[in-house]
Design an enzyme around this catalytic site. Structure first.
Site, PDB file in Angstrom:
ATOM      1  N   CYS A 150       0.759  -1.237   0.146  1.00 13.63           N
ATOM      2  CA  CYS A 150      -0.081   0.084  -0.160  1.00 13.63           C
ATOM      3  C   CYS A 150       0.915   1.272  -0.188  1.00 13.63           C
ATOM      4  O   CYS A 150       0.252   2.392  -0.362  1.00 13.63           O
ATOM      5  CB  CYS A 150      -1.027   0.090   1.035  1.00 13.63           C
ATOM      6  SG  CYS A 150      -2.235  -1.371   0.974  1.00 13.63           S
TER       7      CYS A 150
ATOM      8  N   HIS B 132      -3.019   7.374   2.735  1.00 15.94           N
ATOM      9  CA  HIS B 132      -3.522   6.131   2.340  1.00 15.94           C
ATOM     10  C   HIS B 132      -4.846   5.840   2.931  1.00 15.94           C
ATOM     11  O   HIS B 132      -4.903   5.946   4.263  1.00 15.94           O
ATOM     12  CB  HIS B 132      -2.391   4.942   2.543  1.00 15.94           C
ATOM     13  CG  HIS B 132      -3.045   3.586   2.243  1.00 15.94           C
ATOM     14  ND1 HIS B 132      -3.520   3.281   1.066  1.00 15.94           N
ATOM     15  CD2 HIS B 132      -3.063   2.429   3.069  1.00 15.94           C
ATOM     16  CE1 HIS B 132      -3.832   2.150   1.066  1.00 15.94           C
ATOM     17  NE2 HIS B 132      -3.706   1.380   2.290  1.00 15.94           N
TER      18      HIS B 132
ATOM     19  N   ASN C  64     -10.460   0.353   0.300  1.00 14.46           N
ATOM     20  CA  ASN C  64      -8.741   0.482   0.395  1.00 14.46           C
ATOM     21  C   ASN C  64      -8.418  -0.197  -1.182  1.00 14.46           C
ATOM     22  O   ASN C  64      -8.629  -1.351  -1.319  1.00 14.46           O
ATOM     23  CB  ASN C  64      -8.300  -0.430   1.466  1.00 14.46           C
ATOM     24  CG  ASN C  64      -6.634  -0.367   1.578  1.00 14.46           C
ATOM     25  OD1 ASN C  64      -6.073   0.015   0.583  1.00 14.46           O
ATOM     26  ND2 ASN C  64      -6.344  -0.833   2.615  1.00 14.46           N
TER      27      ASN C  64
HETATM   28  O1  UT7 Z   1      -3.691  -0.955   3.583  1.00 12.47           O
HETATM   29  C1  UT7 Z   1      -2.716  -1.552   4.163  1.00 12.47           C
HETATM   30  C2  UT7 Z   1      -2.733  -1.041   5.648  1.00 12.47           C
HETATM   31  N1  UT7 Z   1      -3.987  -1.845   6.275  1.00 12.47           N
HETATM   32  C3  UT7 Z   1      -4.413  -1.092   7.359  1.00 12.47           C
HETATM   33  O2  UT7 Z   1      -4.115   0.080   7.580  1.00 12.47           O
HETATM   34  C4  UT7 Z   1      -5.594  -1.783   7.860  1.00 12.47           C
HETATM   35  C5  UT7 Z   1      -5.669  -1.387   9.358  1.00 12.47           C
HETATM   36  N2  UT7 Z   1      -6.901  -2.152  10.174  1.00 12.47           N
HETATM   37  C6  UT7 Z   1      -8.018  -1.859   9.888  1.00 12.47           C
HETATM   38  O3  UT7 Z   1      -8.521  -0.931   9.227  1.00 12.47           O
HETATM   39  C7  UT7 Z   1      -8.841  -2.524  11.095  1.00 12.47           C
HETATM   40  O4  UT7 Z   1      -8.178  -3.263  11.796  1.00 12.47           O
HETATM   41  C8  UT7 Z   1     -10.084  -3.150  10.302  1.00 12.47           C
HETATM   42  C9  UT7 Z   1     -11.189  -2.641   9.509  1.00 12.47           C
HETATM   43  C10 UT7 Z   1      -9.211  -4.483   9.472  1.00 12.47           C
HETATM   44  C11 UT7 Z   1     -10.720  -4.357  11.293  1.00 12.47           C
HETATM   45  O5  UT7 Z   1     -11.284  -3.519  12.407  1.00 12.47           O
HETATM   46  P1  UT7 Z   1     -11.034  -3.482  13.747  1.00 12.47           P
HETATM   47  O6  UT7 Z   1     -11.867  -2.531  14.426  1.00 12.47           O
HETATM   48  O7  UT7 Z   1      -9.360  -3.379  14.100  1.00 12.47           O
HETATM   49  O8  UT7 Z   1     -11.528  -4.936  14.040  1.00 12.47           O
HETATM   50  P2  UT7 Z   1     -10.781  -6.045  14.855  1.00 12.47           P
HETATM   51  O9  UT7 Z   1      -9.905  -7.020  13.847  1.00 12.47           O
HETATM   52  O10 UT7 Z   1     -10.313  -5.913  16.123  1.00 12.47           O
HETATM   53  O11 UT7 Z   1     -11.986  -7.139  15.310  1.00 12.47           O
HETATM   54  C12 UT7 Z   1     -12.857  -6.765  16.137  1.00 12.47           C
HETATM   55  C13 UT7 Z   1     -14.009  -7.600  15.984  1.00 12.47           C
HETATM   56  C14 UT7 Z   1     -13.702  -9.180  16.154  1.00 12.47           C
HETATM   57  O12 UT7 Z   1     -14.697  -9.927  16.862  1.00 12.47           O
HETATM   58  P3  UT7 Z   1     -14.719 -10.280  18.639  1.00 12.47           P
HETATM   59  O13 UT7 Z   1     -13.306 -11.208  18.355  1.00 12.47           O
HETATM   60  O14 UT7 Z   1     -14.315  -9.132  18.941  1.00 12.47           O
HETATM   61  O15 UT7 Z   1     -15.930 -10.893  18.621  1.00 12.47           O
HETATM   62  C15 UT7 Z   1     -13.779  -9.432  14.615  1.00 12.47           C
HETATM   63  O16 UT7 Z   1     -14.008 -10.783  14.486  1.00 12.47           O
HETATM   64  O17 UT7 Z   1     -14.969  -7.373  15.018  1.00 12.47           O
HETATM   65  C16 UT7 Z   1     -15.097  -8.608  14.204  1.00 12.47           C
HETATM   66  N3  UT7 Z   1     -14.816  -8.226  12.760  1.00 12.47           N
HETATM   67  C17 UT7 Z   1     -16.095  -8.042  12.106  1.00 12.47           C
HETATM   68  N4  UT7 Z   1     -17.216  -8.231  12.519  1.00 12.47           N
HETATM   69  C18 UT7 Z   1     -18.136  -7.669  11.681  1.00 12.47           C
HETATM   70  C19 UT7 Z   1     -13.872  -8.264  12.121  1.00 12.47           C
HETATM   71  N5  UT7 Z   1     -14.352  -8.052  10.624  1.00 12.47           N
HETATM   72  C20 UT7 Z   1     -15.739  -7.788  10.958  1.00 12.47           C
HETATM   73  C21 UT7 Z   1     -16.657  -7.579  10.049  1.00 12.47           C
HETATM   74  N6  UT7 Z   1     -17.909  -7.643  10.036  1.00 12.47           N
HETATM   75  N7  UT7 Z   1     -16.246  -7.420   8.596  1.00 12.47           N
END
Ligand code: UT7
Length: 330
Positions: free
Chosen positions: A118, A246, A276
């Protein structure tokens, strides 16, 4: 605000072009196949929809259209370097850039791919700026193009909701650091100890991402990189007209802006519409901001990217006022 003519040879951005696939996939459609919903996706990322290529359309196809659009935006029909930043090349060998150059009608241009995930566009901008300043080439197309729909697991809600396909490009030409469009400073960095955070494992077909770990690193590193780049360009952060980060997550952009004490209206974001798009993300955001009149000639732009590798990079650019050319294809 116009910078005074700097008197030092350098590269200037003279055109910007984009290509988005026609097919729009909104959050409700994604949610039909996955255990997720619009409210979660929108509140956690700012994303409302993304574009997806039709079967058979490749990174090279998007790159050709975006490259042609950037040339048209600059009123040029040739250049002597094509640099394609991508994680999804058309083939493992050879690089995709030479074919893109040929399809653009560029005979004998230097052409190569650059793999910095990215951060690829900012890496490409920095390399092309250095090559122009050193006299290695006169005019360079820097293209960021990615088709993540080809490497994302449609059953993985952690990545399938986040990424979209697209391409964006700028034309860089030899100029003066005091000219509108000048690239005043670039900075790049990496930390390979984090290479597992975003990866296609050797035995896997799909991209995996440890999203929350990447998130934390992205916020701190983007803020540091942006701050340092502004300082090297001789800018106070208060003088930055637009922060073009980004587009990985709206919350990341908001947090970085807060750390930099930049008011929300100076944060450029089009993540709601395109998600993204990896290497394409910054030129797509630039083109949208220019098309909407959010950035104009002489504005001080701070570009910052972060991604797999881990890699990051920033650039301080004075906007040229180039009219973007925004194209589509299937
Ligand atoms: O482009 C290159 C660089 N990339 C980035 O900078 C990406 C950076 N990361 C992010 O943007 C975020 O981490 C994400 C959008 C990918 C994920 O969001 P988050 O708020 O960090 O969620 P998380 O991974 O901490 O997950 C929190 C909860 C989890 O459930 P539990 O374990 O708390 O029950 C996940 O399983 O959200 C759940 N979850 C979802 N729920 C509904 C993860 N993805 C989803 C989803 N829909 N699509």
């Amino acid at each position: 605000m116009s910078a005074a003519r700097g008197g030092r040879a350098g590269a200037v951005v003279t055109g910007v072009g984009t290509c988005l696939p026609e097919t729009v996939v909104d959050n409700d459609e994604v949610s039909r196949h996955l255990d997720t919903d619009h409210a979660w996706i929108h509140s956690r990322t700012g994303i409302e929809r993304r574009r997806r290529v039709s079967p058979g359309t490749t990174t090279g196809d998007l790159a050709v259209t975006a490259g042609a659009a950037a040339l048209k935006s600059a009123g040029r029909d040739d250049c002597d370097l094509v640099l394609l930043a991508t994680t999804t090349p058309d083939r493992r060998c050879p690089a995709t850039a030479p074919r893109v150059a040929s399809r653009l009608g560029l005979r004998a241009a230097a052409a190569f791919d650059l793999a910095a995930v990215c951060s690829g566009f900012v890496y490409g901008l920095s390399v092309a700026d250095a090559m122009i300043t050193a006299g290695t080439c006169d005019r360079a197309l820097v293209i960021g193009a990615d088709v993540y729909s080809s490497i994302v697991d449609p059953d993985d809600r952690g990545t399938a909701v986040v990424f979209g396909d697209g391409a964006g490009a700028v034309l860089l030409e030899r100029g003066d650091t005091g000219d509108p469009g000048a690239v005043l400073h670039t900075e790049l960095g990496s930390d390979g100890t984090g290479d597992e955070l975003i990866t296609i494992p050797p035995d896997g077909a799909y991209l995996t991402m440890r999203g929350s770990d990447v998130y934390t690193r992205a916020v701190t590193t983007m803020a540091e990189s942006a701050r340092s780049t502004a300082a090297h360009a001789g800018w106070d952060l208060a003088d930055v007209d637009a922060f073009v980060g980004h587009q990985a997550n709206l919350r990341i952009l908001t947090s970085v802006a807060k750390r930099l004490r930049l008011p929300p209206e100076r944060v450029v974001s089009n993540i709601a519409d395109v998600a993204n798009t990896a290497a394409a993300s910054i030129p797509l955001a630039l083109a949208d901001a220019a098309a909407q009149g959010r950035i104009g000639s002489g504005d001080r732009l701070l570009l910052t990217a972060f991604g797999g590798g881990l890699t990051w990079g920033s650039a301080a650019v004075v906007w040229s006022g180039a009219e973007p050319v925004q194209d589509q294809r299937s």
